[in-house]
Design a protein around this motif. Structure first.
Motif, mmCIF file in Angstrom:
data_model
loop_
_atom_site.group_PDB
_atom_site.id
_atom_site.type_symbol
_atom_site.label_atom_id
_atom_site.label_comp_id
_atom_site.label_asym_id
_atom_site.label_seq_id
_atom_site.Cartn_x
_atom_site.Cartn_y
_atom_site.Cartn_z
ATOM 1 N N LEU A 286 -49.341 34.665 -13.182
ATOM 2 C CA LEU A 286 -49.318 33.584 -14.165
ATOM 3 C C LEU A 286 -50.688 32.910 -14.296
ATOM 4 O O LEU A 286 -51.129 32.584 -15.405
ATOM 5 N N ILE A 287 -51.360 32.693 -13.176
ATOM 6 C CA ILE A 287 -52.682 32.052 -13.239
ATOM 7 C C ILE A 287 -53.706 32.977 -13.886
ATOM 8 O O ILE A 287 -54.500 32.556 -14.746
ATOM 9 N N LYS A 288 -53.691 34.254 -13.506
ATOM 10 C CA LYS A 288 -54.636 35.210 -14.115
ATOM 11 C C LYS A 288 -54.373 35.360 -15.601
ATOM 12 O O LYS A 288 -55.310 35.463 -16.407
ATOM 13 N N ASN A 289 -53.105 35.376 -15.966
ATOM 14 C CA ASN A 289 -52.753 35.482 -17.374
ATOM 15 C C ASN A 289 -53.263 34.256 -18.146
ATOM 16 O O ASN A 289 -53.747 34.357 -19.278
ATOM 17 N N ILE A 313 -42.198 24.994 -11.010
ATOM 18 C CA ILE A 313 -43.659 25.123 -10.957
ATOM 19 C C ILE A 313 -44.158 25.326 -12.385
ATOM 20 O O ILE A 313 -43.803 26.313 -13.039
ATOM 21 N N ASN A 314 -44.964 24.380 -12.859
ATOM 22 C CA ASN A 314 -45.544 24.463 -14.198
ATOM 23 C C ASN A 314 -47.008 24.863 -14.089
ATOM 24 O O ASN A 314 -47.784 24.224 -13.363
ATOM 25 N N ILE A 315 -47.371 25.900 -14.804
ATOM 26 C CA ILE A 315 -48.766 26.365 -14.822
ATOM 27 C C ILE A 315 -49.270 26.237 -16.257
ATOM 28 O O ILE A 315 -48.793 26.945 -17.157
ATOM 29 N N SER A 316 -50.202 25.314 -16.461
ATOM 30 C CA SER A 316 -50.698 25.011 -17.808
ATOM 31 C C SER A 316 -52.132 25.485 -17.968
ATOM 32 O O SER A 316 -52.924 25.456 -17.020
ATOM 33 N N ASP A 317 -52.455 25.929 -19.180
ATOM 34 C CA ASP A 317 -53.831 26.343 -19.487
ATOM 35 C C ASP A 317 -54.277 25.695 -20.795
ATOM 36 O O ASP A 317 -53.492 25.082 -21.499
#
Length: 382
Positions: A286-289, A313-317
């Motif tokens: 998810l982080i690499k994406n 867990i929220n992963i925002s970009d």
């Protein structure tokens, strides 16, 4: 001719043959329907003649046969009219006959079904026989629809079985490739471990060998991940904050300063059932994406929050965002917007989260030109 060409030709032959068989069945049903319809028309003609005989009968007329014809009609609904008034009914429910409005409505339905039979029982005196289809004919009329429905359901069942078999075969293939990859990585990895031990005996900066060891540990983790594909993973009680933070710290140290990282979580531990190796793979994907979506420059926010039942867990970009019509498509195998890659990262993430951990993964929200927030959630342990 190659095998794939032969298989495709065989499929088209099967489809054409199925279509031909269905067409023949429908045509045959239609033919039967017309035959029965004509036979019922003949019966109504006989009934009309019997009615004419009875109207004109005198004391010397033999009415036994006309009366028998009337008795034999037990299935075809009939309404006899004269000057647009109903004067008699056959095989029609009494509740309809006794209700003028319902009787007229029933009559208009019969007018739509068949052309009336006109009886001239005396000069310039006419009666009209309106009749409907018998119960048998009505069943035959709906038979093609029932047949098509059965064929459709049967075809859907075959398609589902074929698709399930194909997916199972693909899963076995990918699992086999993953295990073989893990096996192939294992040999040079063992060699690298030996070389690191040799380097430690030489006059080499300890920080250098330490960094090499970190990367070797990472390779061992990747090998462990691939070896678990296709196997039922072992879940253990884990602090999800600690497990997520380990992967976060590793990735933060490996990416350039153009990517700004932030991490936020509750201060107390949150426990859930996890496979640490596969969870690490999920966070990394998810982080690499997200970093790929920002083209290597932007901000990544990882936030862990909880409610009474779940930990999320929220992963925002700050990338380009995802169109709403692709929220589900991005998790399908092979879907990718990059020039390179097989589009397996998010598909693997979905499988790890949903199938192995019984959790959920989704696009929480996304805005074109502003960024995306992905969310994974797991059930908390009491």
């Amino acid at each position: 001719m190659q095998f794939s060409d032969k298989r495709n030709t065989g499929r088209w032959i099967l489809i054409f043959a199925s279509f031909l068989i269905i067409s023949l069945i429908l045509w045959n049903t239609y033919t039967f329907f017309q035959i029965f319809k004509n036979e019922e028309r003949l019966k109504m003609n006989l009934l009309a003649k019997a009615q004419k005989t009875l109207i004109n009968a005198d004391e010397n007329t033999d009415v036994e046969l006309p009366l028998q014809i009337f008795k034999d009609n037990t299935s075809i609904p009939v309404i006899l009219t004269e000057n647009d008034s109903i004067i008699n009914t056959i095989n029609i429910d009494e509740s309809i006959v006794n209700d003028k409005e319902r009787a007229q409505h029933f009559l208009s339905n019969l007018k739509k079904e068949n052309e009336p039979i006109i009886i001239e029982y005396a000069p310039k005196k006419f009666q009209k026989w309106y009749y409907g289809n018998s119960a048998l004919l009505n069943k035959l009329k709906y038979y093609p629809i029932a047949l098509l429905l059965i064929i459709f359901l049967f075809s859907a069942l075959i398609y589902y079985f074929y698709r399930s078999t194909k997916i199972a075969t693909q899963n076995k293939l990918w699992a086999g490739m993953a295990k073989e990859t893990a096996h192939q990585i294992g040999t040079p990895l063992s060699s690298l471990i030996g070389w690191v031990e040799i380097l430690k005996t030489e006059d080499i900066d300890e920080s250098t060998t330490s960094e090499i060891e970190k990367d070797i540990d990472r390779l061992q983790t990747i090998t462990d991940r691939f070896s678990k594909i296709g196997s039922e993973p072992v879940l253990e009680k884990s602090n999800i904050i600690e497990e997520t933070l380990q992967t976060y710290n590793y990735l933060q140290s490996r990416f350039s300063k153009q990517v700004e990282f932030s991490f936020e979580s509750p201060t107390s531990s949150i426990y859930t059932m996890l496979n640490p190796t596969l969870h690490s793979w999920t966070i990394e994907n998810l982080i690499k994406n997200a970093i790929d979506a920002m083209k290597g420059k932007g901000k990544i926010d990882v936030k862990i929050e909880e409610d009474p039942l779940f930990v999320k867990i929220n992963i925002s970009d700050t990338g380009g965002g995802i169109p709403k019509n692709q929220f589900k498509t991005i998790f399908e195998p092979g879907f990718t917007t990059k020039k390179r890659g097989w589009g397996l990262g998010l598909s693997l993430t979905k499988r790890i989260v949903k199938e192995y951990h019984k959790g959920n993964v989704k696009v929480l929200h996304s805005e074109i030109g502003k960024g995306t927030t992905m969310q994974i959630s797991f059930k908390k342990l009491a």
